[in-house]
Design a protein around this motif. Sequence first.
Motif, PDB file in Angstrom:
ATOM      1  N   ILE A  40      -6.922   2.927 -10.273  1.00 55.32           N
ATOM      2  CA  ILE A  40      -5.965   4.021 -10.432  1.00 55.32           C
ATOM      3  C   ILE A  40      -6.251   5.135  -9.431  1.00 55.32           C
ATOM      4  CG2 ILE A  40      -5.095   5.786 -11.996  1.00 55.32           C
ATOM      5  CD1 ILE A  40      -4.166   2.942 -12.640  1.00 55.32           C
ATOM      6  N   ASN A  41      -7.527   5.461  -9.260  1.00 53.77           N
ATOM      7  CA  ASN A  41      -7.892   6.530  -8.327  1.00 53.77           C
ATOM      8  C   ASN A  41      -7.425   6.226  -6.904  1.00 53.77           C
ATOM      9  OD1 ASN A  41      -9.134   7.819 -10.451  1.00 53.77           O
ATOM     10  ND2 ASN A  41     -11.216   7.257  -9.842  1.00 53.77           N
ATOM     11  N   ARG A  42      -7.414   4.947  -6.575  1.00 52.60           N
ATOM     12  CA  ARG A  42      -7.007   4.537  -5.230  1.00 52.60           C
ATOM     13  C   ARG A  42      -5.557   4.924  -4.947  1.00 52.60           C
ATOM     14  NH1 ARG A  42      -8.064  -0.677  -5.785  1.00 52.60           N
ATOM     15  NH2 ARG A  42     -10.279  -0.317  -5.395  1.00 52.60           N
ATOM     16  N   TRP A  43      -4.776   5.136  -6.002  1.00 48.29           N
ATOM     17  CA  TRP A  43      -3.358   5.434  -5.833  1.00 48.29           C
ATOM     18  C   TRP A  43      -3.023   6.894  -6.089  1.00 48.29           C
ATOM     19  CZ3 TRP A  43      -0.468   2.213  -3.245  1.00 48.29           C
ATOM     20  CH2 TRP A  43      -0.909   0.894  -3.130  1.00 48.29           C
ATOM     21  N   HIS A  44      -4.039   7.751  -6.154  1.00 46.46           N
ATOM     22  CA  HIS A  44      -3.769   9.183  -6.260  1.00 46.46           C
ATOM     23  C   HIS A  44      -2.916   9.639  -5.085  1.00 46.46           C
ATOM     24  CE1 HIS A  44      -7.444  10.347  -8.984  1.00 46.46           C
ATOM     25  NE2 HIS A  44      -6.525   9.637  -9.618  1.00 46.46           N
ATOM     26  N   GLY A  45      -1.826  10.325  -5.385  1.00 45.51           N
ATOM     27  CA  GLY A  45      -0.956  10.849  -4.342  1.00 45.51           C
ATOM     28  C   GLY A  45       0.057   9.875  -3.795  1.00 45.51           C
ATOM     29  N   ALA A  46       0.051   8.643  -4.280  1.00 48.11           N
ATOM     30  CA  ALA A  46       0.977   7.630  -3.765  1.00 48.11           C
ATOM     31  C   ALA A  46       2.331   7.718  -4.458  1.00 48.11           C
ATOM     32  CB  ALA A  46       0.392   6.231  -3.968  1.00 48.11           C
ATOM     33  N   ALA A  47       3.332   7.142  -3.828  1.00 51.00           N
ATOM     34  CA  ALA A  47       4.619   6.966  -4.495  1.00 51.00           C
ATOM     35  C   ALA A  47       4.399   6.035  -5.683  1.00 51.00           C
ATOM     36  CB  ALA A  47       5.648   6.375  -3.533  1.00 51.00           C
ATOM     37  N   LYS A  48       4.898   6.425  -6.841  1.00 49.05           N
ATOM     38  CA  LYS A  48       4.545   5.698  -8.061  1.00 49.05           C
ATOM     39  C   LYS A  48       5.140   4.297  -8.100  1.00 49.05           C
ATOM     40  CE  LYS A  48       2.161   9.197  -9.078  1.00 49.05           C
ATOM     41  NZ  LYS A  48       2.269   9.831  -7.748  1.00 49.05           N
ATOM     42  N   HIS A  49       6.305   4.086  -7.494  1.00 53.51           N
ATOM     43  CA  HIS A  49       6.844   2.722  -7.470  1.00 53.51           C
ATOM     44  C   HIS A  49       5.991   1.827  -6.572  1.00 53.51           C
ATOM     45  CE1 HIS A  49       8.713   4.616  -3.951  1.00 53.51           C
ATOM     46  NE2 HIS A  49       8.959   3.406  -3.459  1.00 53.51           N
ATOM     47  N   GLU A  50       5.414   2.404  -5.503  1.00 54.48           N
ATOM     48  CA  GLU A  50       4.513   1.625  -4.651  1.00 54.48           C
ATOM     49  C   GLU A  50       3.212   1.310  -5.390  1.00 54.48           C
ATOM     50  OE1 GLU A  50       3.984   3.790  -1.028  1.00 54.48           O
ATOM     51  OE2 GLU A  50       6.061   3.542  -0.385  1.00 54.48           O
ATOM     52  N   ALA A  51       2.705   2.287  -6.146  1.00 52.67           N
ATOM     53  CA  ALA A  51       1.473   2.068  -6.902  1.00 52.67           C
ATOM     54  C   ALA A  51       1.663   0.969  -7.946  1.00 52.67           C
ATOM     55  CB  ALA A  51       1.038   3.372  -7.574  1.00 52.67           C
ATOM     56  N   LEU A  52       2.759   1.029  -8.683  1.00 59.93           N
ATOM     57  CA  LEU A  52       3.002   0.026  -9.719  1.00 59.93           C
ATOM     58  C   LEU A  52       3.197  -1.359  -9.111  1.00 59.93           C
ATOM     59  CD1 LEU A  52       5.287   2.173 -12.015  1.00 59.93           C
ATOM     60  CD2 LEU A  52       3.100   1.153 -12.684  1.00 59.93           C
ATOM     61  N   LYS A  53       3.874  -1.421  -7.995  1.00 58.15           N
ATOM     62  CA  LYS A  53       4.059  -2.715  -7.323  1.00 58.15           C
ATOM     63  C   LYS A  53       2.712  -3.323  -6.956  1.00 58.15           C
ATOM     64  CE  LYS A  53       6.350  -4.852  -3.332  1.00 58.15           C
ATOM     65  NZ  LYS A  53       7.258  -4.598  -2.166  1.00 58.15           N
ATOM     66  N   ALA A  54       1.799  -2.497  -6.432  1.00 59.00           N
ATOM     67  CA  ALA A  54       0.479  -2.997  -6.037  1.00 59.00           C
ATOM     68  C   ALA A  54      -0.370  -3.367  -7.249  1.00 59.00           C
ATOM     69  CB  ALA A  54      -0.233  -1.946  -5.194  1.00 59.00           C
ATOM     70  N   LEU A  55      -0.306  -2.543  -8.300  1.00 57.98           N
ATOM     71  CA  LEU A  55      -1.120  -2.800  -9.487  1.00 57.98           C
ATOM     72  C   LEU A  55      -0.686  -4.067 -10.220  1.00 57.98           C
ATOM     73  CD1 LEU A  55      -1.353   0.854 -10.845  1.00 57.98           C
ATOM     74  CD2 LEU A  55      -3.255  -0.510  -9.935  1.00 57.98           C
ATOM     75  N   LEU A  56       0.558  -4.482 -10.035  1.00 52.98           N
ATOM     76  CA  LEU A  56       1.079  -5.652 -10.752  1.00 52.98           C
ATOM     77  C   LEU A  56       1.078  -6.921  -9.907  1.00 52.98           C
ATOM     78  CD1 LEU A  56       4.023  -3.985 -12.688  1.00 52.98           C
ATOM     79  CD2 LEU A  56       1.859  -4.796 -13.624  1.00 52.98           C
ATOM     80  N   ILE A  57       0.454  -6.884  -8.743  1.00 57.76           N
ATOM     81  CA  ILE A  57       0.288  -8.115  -7.962  1.00 57.76           C
ATOM     82  C   ILE A  57      -0.540  -9.112  -8.782  1.00 57.76           C
ATOM     83  CG2 ILE A  57      -0.858  -9.098  -5.929  1.00 57.76           C
ATOM     84  CD1 ILE A  57      -0.068  -6.571  -4.417  1.00 57.76           C
ATOM     85  N   ASP A  58      -0.091 -10.344  -8.858  1.00 56.80           N
ATOM     86  CA  ASP A  58      -0.786 -11.320  -9.715  1.00 56.80           C
ATOM     87  C   ASP A  58      -1.999 -11.921  -9.001  1.00 56.80           C
ATOM     88  OD1 ASP A  58       0.094 -13.350  -7.983  1.00 56.80           O
ATOM     89  OD2 ASP A  58       1.763 -13.930  -9.283  1.00 56.80           O
ATOM     90  N   ASN A  59      -2.676 -12.822  -9.702  1.00 61.96           N
ATOM     91  CA  ASN A  59      -3.914 -13.400  -9.178  1.00 61.96           C
ATOM     92  C   ASN A  59      -3.707 -14.220  -7.911  1.00 61.96           C
ATOM     93  OD1 ASN A  59      -5.415 -12.290 -11.262  1.00 61.96           O
ATOM     94  ND2 ASN A  59      -5.149 -14.088 -12.596  1.00 61.96           N
ATOM     95  N   GLU A  60      -2.480 -14.605  -7.661  1.00 64.04           N
ATOM     96  CA  GLU A  60      -2.173 -15.361  -6.451  1.00 64.04           C
ATOM     97  C   GLU A  60      -1.684 -14.454  -5.321  1.00 64.04           C
ATOM     98  OE1 GLU A  60       0.553 -18.404  -7.524  1.00 64.04           O
ATOM     99  OE2 GLU A  60      -0.874 -19.472  -8.814  1.00 64.04           O
ATOM    100  N   GLY A  61      -1.744 -13.134  -5.551  1.00 63.87           N
ATOM    101  CA  GLY A  61      -1.336 -12.183  -4.526  1.00 63.87           C
ATOM    102  C   GLY A  61       0.156 -11.978  -4.409  1.00 63.87           C
TER     103      GLY A  61
END
Length: 235
Positions: free
Chosen positions: A44-65
């Motif tokens: 979560i800290n890695r996404w401080h200040g980021a656009a929230k839709h970009e953060a959520l997209k990255a956080l929800l990447i699955d185990n296969e990338g």
Amino acid sequence: MTAPRIDLAVFDMAGTTIDEGLRVYQVLADTARAHGADPTDEDINRWHGAAKHEALKALLIDNEGIPPEPDRLALVVEDFRRRLQTAYAAQPPTPLPGVLDAMTQLREAGIKVVLNTGFDHDIVGLLLGAIGWEGDTIVDGVVCGTDVPQGRPAPFMIFRAMELAGVSDRSRVLAAGDTPRDLAAGVNAGVGYVVGVLSGAGTAQELGSHQHTHLLRSVADVPALVSAMTLEQAR
């Protein structure tokens, strides 16, 4: 304030001009977990200040990338928005001390003030409405992460703020924020003054380890900084 040596101040919102108790990051984590992710505090800290839709997209990447499909991501972002609205209703955000006076001083000196944020316009409307900053009486514009092709650390939100303010000389722009991404966006935009503030998520040690021109306690200290820089230039 003496005649300013900047034409535009670009300020982040949450943690820089507005105190929302860092609830946005707790809601970000809760939303990601509700949709199958298991982010750590470091994630979560890695996404401080980021656009929230970009953060959520990255956080929800699955185990296969593989990132979430656009339709699914849109639902997740909407869920995030609802959760944040509920959190803000329970504990309304407030302006950080001295920030309103600072922005008023800057504008009275002829300096445009534009806010930029990783929030979308719906959330910005909630925030500004809650603290009474609606309309153009407080700031000269707001730029959201959804207004540009890519959020911080890309420079596009700052460039958009310059466009809104009618400012073309990057050396006469000051960009301030409370996260490393804010600083990186200022550096990448090539603005004259990249200011870290200690009122939000970033510590002095964290922000000090990234390229910047100044570290301040708060945006409330920006008018004094601008005056000092102007006097120094006049000598």
